[in-house]
Design a protein around this motif. Structure first.
Motif, PDB file in Angstrom:
ATOM      1  N   LYS A 138      58.817 -19.437 105.046  1.00 18.32           N
ATOM      2  CA  LYS A 138      59.572 -18.839 106.157  1.00 18.32           C
ATOM      3  C   LYS A 138      60.983 -18.396 105.755  1.00 18.32           C
ATOM      4  O   LYS A 138      61.622 -17.659 106.501  1.00 18.32           O
ATOM      5  N   GLU A 265      59.843 -19.274 114.625  1.00 19.98           N
ATOM      6  CA  GLU A 265      59.054 -19.302 113.391  1.00 19.98           C
ATOM      7  C   GLU A 265      58.362 -17.963 113.143  1.00 19.98           C
ATOM      8  O   GLU A 265      58.262 -17.505 112.005  1.00 19.98           O
ATOM      9  N   GLU A 269      58.786 -15.782 109.736  1.00 28.47           N
ATOM     10  CA  GLU A 269      57.640 -15.354 108.921  1.00 28.47           C
ATOM     11  C   GLU A 269      57.611 -13.833 108.777  1.00 28.47           C
ATOM     12  O   GLU A 269      57.284 -13.303 107.718  1.00 28.47           O
TER      13      GLU A 269
END
Length: 369
Positions: A138, A265, A269
């Motif tokens: 990430k 998140e 990503e």
């Protein structure tokens, strides 16, 4: 023989009673221990594969509704900064503050010693250990300011995973000093449906002057790469005002309900795949996901509760009268007050507590003897 059987029974009953009493007193001590100042407890992450991997807790909880919960990170390199922030909060309020100090494994011992061997030993706190494995895939390396890629910079994304059962929490960066009563910040009225309150980058005239003098970014254009289709598809105007996520109040129920962590998140990503913000000139890869997820969905803090940009220049200064009014000062930027050069050092140093282990020390110019 009947008498000896009776005596044995009496002794057995007494023995059982003693064991029960011992067990009861041990359990009672365990359940009340966290209510005392100086409580330190460590959260461990169980499965490295699981995203929601902060589950296993050693010890009991201490979550009373009448405390102000403050989450702050302590890295090994900057632990003295964290302690100055904690000291300023603790010294300027009558409220009961409970500090959740999030750190990495290498700094747990250092953090605990810093508290226990200084005047901070009276604070209520718990040390939580953050597992950087949750960031795998990430976060990309960025050579311009590697300090901004420190795993603890992303703790603010994972608040619900820290197993804190408060309905509302305050998050503070380690480069802030609180001059006001933290309870006033905690009691800010959040708009219905808002999961957090931040300070907008278009608030005070004094801040505008500072921003102009140092060329800081105050709009989304300074954080996101609008050449990328995925950014344009967001429908966020590039001149919309940004906000600073170094200080905020969060409603944990709304955060969970809106799955904020999952949304953050997703953008981390996306950036890992497409580089939609890493090279942004405003610096820091922890800010852009927050800007995207909370766009038009946050309550605005009173600007005096987040006076920023003290660390963006070694010589651009605010007026002394303005700084006296400020409730919270933030040295965001590369010029930190524990290093040199930096501005308004006196306002930071008055809360600094020397490290008993001597590992953390201030960088100051050699003075003529």
């Amino acid at each position: 023989s009947v008498l000896s059987v009776s005596v044995n029974r009496v002794l057995l009953v007494l023995l059982v009673l003693m064991v029960c009493l011992l067990l009861h007193s041990t359990l009672l001590r365990a359940s009340t221990r966290p209510k005392h100042p100086g409580t330190s407890i460590q959260i461990l992450f169980t499965s490295l594969q699981s995203k929601l991997s902060c589950v296993k807790i050693l010890g009991d909880k201490s979550e009373a509704d009448n405390v102000v919960p403050v989450i702050i990170c302590a890295s090994e390199e900057r632990v003295g900064a964290t302690m100055a922030t904690i000291n300023s909060v603790h010294s300027n309020t009558d409220a009961s503050v409970f500090f959740y100090i999030v750190t990495l494994r290498d700094a747990v011992k250092l953090t605990r010693q810093y508290i226990e061997k200084t005047k901070l030993k009276g604070i209520m706190y718990r040390i939580l250990e953050f597992n950087p494995m949750v960031l795998k895939g990430k976060v990309k390396p960025d050579s311009s300011r590697p300090d901004l890629l420190h795993p603890l910079n992303f703790v603010r994304f994972y608040l619900p995973l820290l197993d804190i059962s408060h309905k509302r929490v305050i998050y503070l960066d380690d480069d802030v000093i609180v001059q006001g009563n933290i309870e006033d910040l905690f009691n800010v009225k959040l708009k219905p449906g808002n999961a957090a309150a931040f300070a907008t980058d278009c608030d005070l005239p004094s801040t505008h002057e500072m921003v102009r003098s140092i060329g800081m970014q105050t709009t989304y254009m300074g954080y996101l790469d609008y050449r990328k289709q995925v950014v344009r598809d967001l429908g966020i105007h590039p001149r919309d005002c940004s906000f600073n996520p170094g200080v905020f109040v969060a409603d944990m129920n709304e955060w969970k309900k809106q799955k904020i962590t999952k949304q953050l998140e997703k953008w981390m990503e996306e950036n890992f795949r497409q580089n939609i913000y890493s090279s942004a000139m405003a610096g820091g890869v922890a800010t852009p996901p927050m800007l995207i997820v909370f766009h038009d969905k946050y309550t605005t803090l009173d600007p005096l509760w987040h006076v920023r940009h003290l660390g963006w220049s070694p010589d651009a200064r605010y007026s002394e009268t303005f700084l006296e009014e400020a409730r919270l000062l933030h040295w965001n930027g590369p010029f930190k007050p524990w290093n040199y050069p930096a501005v308004h050092l006196d306002l930071w140093e008055r809360w600094f507590i020397p490290d008993p282990s001597k590992k953390f020390s201030l960088v100051r110019p050699e003075r003529d003897s």
